[in-house]
Design a protein around this motif. Structure first.
Motif, PDB file in Angstrom:
ATOM      1  N   HIS A  34       5.116  -0.748   3.105  1.00  0.00           N
ATOM      2  CA  HIS A  34       6.739  -0.702   2.938  1.00  0.00           C
ATOM      3  C   HIS A  34       7.092   0.487   3.189  1.00  0.00           C
ATOM      4  N   ILE A  35       8.484   0.655   3.802  1.00  0.00           N
ATOM      5  CA  ILE A  35       8.751   1.641   4.338  1.00  0.00           C
ATOM      6  C   ILE A  35      10.801   1.301   4.014  1.00  0.00           C
ATOM      7  N   ASP A  36      11.403   2.142   4.508  1.00  0.00           N
ATOM      8  CA  ASP A  36      12.346   2.557   4.135  1.00  0.00           C
ATOM      9  C   ASP A  36      13.613   2.964   4.997  1.00  0.00           C
ATOM     10  N   ARG A  37      13.730   1.731   6.118  1.00  0.00           N
ATOM     11  CA  ARG A  37      14.450   1.417   7.335  1.00  0.00           C
ATOM     12  C   ARG A  37      14.942   0.637   7.726  1.00  0.00           C
ATOM     13  N   GLY A  38      15.505  -0.453   6.267  1.00  0.00           N
ATOM     14  CA  GLY A  38      16.180  -1.142   6.571  1.00  0.00           C
ATOM     15  C   GLY A  38      16.984  -1.920   7.400  1.00  0.00           C
ATOM     16  N   GLY A  39      18.179  -1.342   7.956  1.00  0.00           N
ATOM     17  CA  GLY A  39      19.385  -1.525   9.598  1.00  0.00           C
ATOM     18  C   GLY A  39      18.822  -0.707  10.334  1.00  0.00           C
ATOM     19  N   LYS A  40      17.105  -0.074  10.380  1.00  0.00           N
ATOM     20  CA  LYS A  40      17.748   0.963  11.594  1.00  0.00           C
ATOM     21  C   LYS A  40      16.648   0.872  12.279  1.00  0.00           C
ATOM     22  N   MET A  41      16.611  -0.073  13.817  1.00  0.00           N
ATOM     23  CA  MET A  41      15.639   0.139  14.456  1.00  0.00           C
ATOM     24  C   MET A  41      14.871   0.756  15.125  1.00  0.00           C
ATOM     25  N   VAL A  83       0.562  -1.131   0.104  1.00  0.00           N
ATOM     26  CA  VAL A  83       0.434   0.019   0.214  1.00  0.00           C
ATOM     27  C   VAL A  83       1.131   1.635  -0.463  1.00  0.00           C
ATOM     28  N   GLY A  84       0.880   1.684  -1.078  1.00  0.00           N
ATOM     29  CA  GLY A  84       2.379   2.771  -1.473  1.00  0.00           C
ATOM     30  C   GLY A  84       3.399   2.326  -1.825  1.00  0.00           C
ATOM     31  N   ASN A  85       4.321   3.215  -2.065  1.00  0.00           N
ATOM     32  CA  ASN A  85       5.849   3.307  -2.273  1.00  0.00           C
ATOM     33  C   ASN A  85       6.903   3.654  -1.062  1.00  0.00           C
ATOM     34  N   GLU A  86       7.410   2.843  -0.244  1.00  0.00           N
ATOM     35  CA  GLU A  86       8.311   3.853   1.106  1.00  0.00           C
ATOM     36  C   GLU A  86       7.487   4.978   1.601  1.00  0.00           C
ATOM     37  N   ILE A  87       6.363   4.016   2.371  1.00  0.00           N
ATOM     38  CA  ILE A  87       5.688   5.730   3.416  1.00  0.00           C
ATOM     39  C   ILE A  87       6.417   5.492   4.571  1.00  0.00           C
ATOM     40  N   THR A  88       7.317   5.565   4.542  1.00  0.00           N
ATOM     41  CA  THR A  88       8.285   6.372   5.660  1.00  0.00           C
ATOM     42  C   THR A  88       7.715   7.191   6.481  1.00  0.00           C
ATOM     43  N   ASN A  89       6.839   8.410   5.319  1.00  0.00           N
ATOM     44  CA  ASN A  89       6.889   9.712   5.898  1.00  0.00           C
ATOM     45  C   ASN A  89       5.438   9.789   5.457  1.00  0.00           C
ATOM     46  N   GLY A  90       4.745   8.666   4.789  1.00  0.00           N
ATOM     47  CA  GLY A  90       3.224   9.174   4.764  1.00  0.00           C
ATOM     48  C   GLY A  90       3.324   8.967   3.450  1.00  0.00           C
TER      49      GLY A  90
END
Length: 379
Positions: free
Chosen positions: A217-224, A166-173
């Motif tokens: 889906h977010i873009d924080r693979g190594g960021k706990m 649901v959306g692409n790299e929606i880390t910031n909305g």
């Protein structure tokens, strides 16, 4: 992924190579690797590249369509990007539907990636499509009907969606500024953002019921810390989802050790299957079209000693990713999707622009497969 946001990030950032992965080595590695149920790639640029004259060759030198090369190596899924009204020739619904038919012919299931935008959407930008409403009630209705109709269109042609992100790299909305999560003044719009997510998910369920798996889906693979912050709030606001999706690019998201720690934490904390929905790694620091690339400095690679920017180093990186996912507690490491491994020189990120990722592909500049494609094998 969006190369524009990555280029911005890089601008603001101030032992020996492992042996080539041979068929014998691959077999040895597979003996200690749990089978991953998702092994695939985003190939959204493939039709445009073929129209530009690009042809692909497998490891034996035979010319084949790229999706068939990956499928023959063991790939299970193709990810497809969909923009609402992009520039001519780019990934609109009609092109995605056509590519989905090719995926099915190759025996691949489909991960659908609607950006809910006319063009690139990522953590740095999520513009509302020009033809869509600009208010929250209107967007809540629109994202539901759009998602429902999109999934029905794929199902009607016999290519139903396996996983919907649901959306692409929606880390910031999504759908800024209405669904923008973090406003410039520090305001966080979790209710509006999560209302939009829930409405899209309702639309997906109306179209496909429980047959489609929902990924956030977010873009924080190594960021706990960032991952916890996002998904803790997703849980607080009651957004239903099936798969936790991450982008992992080590040059921006940390080391393999960072990735391992984050995936283990997420598995314990959320008890959801985890998919690395985007990964890539350089096989060279050369520039295939001579017009600039995003990743040009090997010192940005945190595990460079283990994984040099060579074809062999790239293959070793993908083997390590398989091992990391296999070791996720609770067998919750679902798998990985390479991002645009076929995007060699020939098509720009926008009309007239360069191909800024041509050293992150799994084919060389002339379309010959690189050893890293063996990472799609089963198990």
């Amino acid at each position: 992924m969006s190369f524009v946001s990555r280029r911005t990030l890089l601008a603001g950032a101030g032992g020996a190579a492992l042996a080539a992965i041979t068929p014998g080595a691959a077999s040895a590695a597979s003996a200690t690797t749990r089978a991953l149920s998702v092994r695939g790639a985003d190939l959204s640029f493939l039709p445009q590249l073929e129209e530009a004259g690009v042809r692909y060759r497998d490891l034996a030198g035979r010319v084949r369509p790229a999706e068939q090369i990956l499928a023959r190596e063991g790939a299970t899924h193709m990810r497809l990007r969909v923009w609402v009204d992009p520039p001519d020739g780019y990934s609109d619904k009609a092109r995605a539907l056509h590519l989905a038919r090719r995926a099915k012919k190759a025996g691949l299931q489909i991960v659908l990636d609607p950006h809910y935008s006319d063009f690139w959407a990522d953590p740095g930008k999520q513009p509302i499509p020009a033809s869509w409403p600009k208010d929250l009630p209107g967007l809540v209705r629109k994202i539901r009907s759009y998602t429902r109709d999109l999934l029905r269109d794929f199902a009607r042609q016999g290519t139903p969606i396996d996983i919907l992100q649901v959306g692409n790299e929606i880390t910031n909305g999504i759908l800024w500024p209405v669904g923008q999560l973090y406003l410039p003044d520090g305001t966080q719009q979790w209710p509006a953002f999560t209302d939009l997510l829930k409405s899209a998910i309702i639309g997906a369920r109306e179209a496909a019921g429980d047959r489609v798996r929902i990924m956030l889906h977010i873009d924080r693979g190594g960021k706990m810390g960032d991952t916890r912050w996002f998904f803790d709030n997703i849980e607080t606001y009651g957004v239903p989802y099936d798969i936790l999706g991450q982008s992992y690019y080590p040059m921006w998201h940390g080391s393999i050790a960072d990735l391992e720690a984050n995936l283990a934490d997420s598995a314990a904390r959320y008890a959801k299957p985890i998919l690395l929905a985007e990964i890539s790694y350089p096989w060279t620091m050369e520039d295939g079209d001579g017009r600039g690339n995003i990743v040009t400095d090997p010192s940005t690679l945190p595990d460079l000693a283990q994984f040099p920017a060579t074809p062999e180093g790239q293959a070793a990186f993908y083997e390590r990713i398989r091992q990391v996912l296999s070791a996720v507690p609770g067998s919750l490491g679902l798998g990985f999707l390479a991002w645009e491994p076929e995007w060699i020189p020939g098509v720009g990120w926008e009309p007239g622009a360069e191909a800024p990722n041509d050293n992150l592909t799994q084919f060389d500049f002339t379309g010959h497969a690189l050893p890293s494609i063996r990472a799609y094998r089963h198990p």
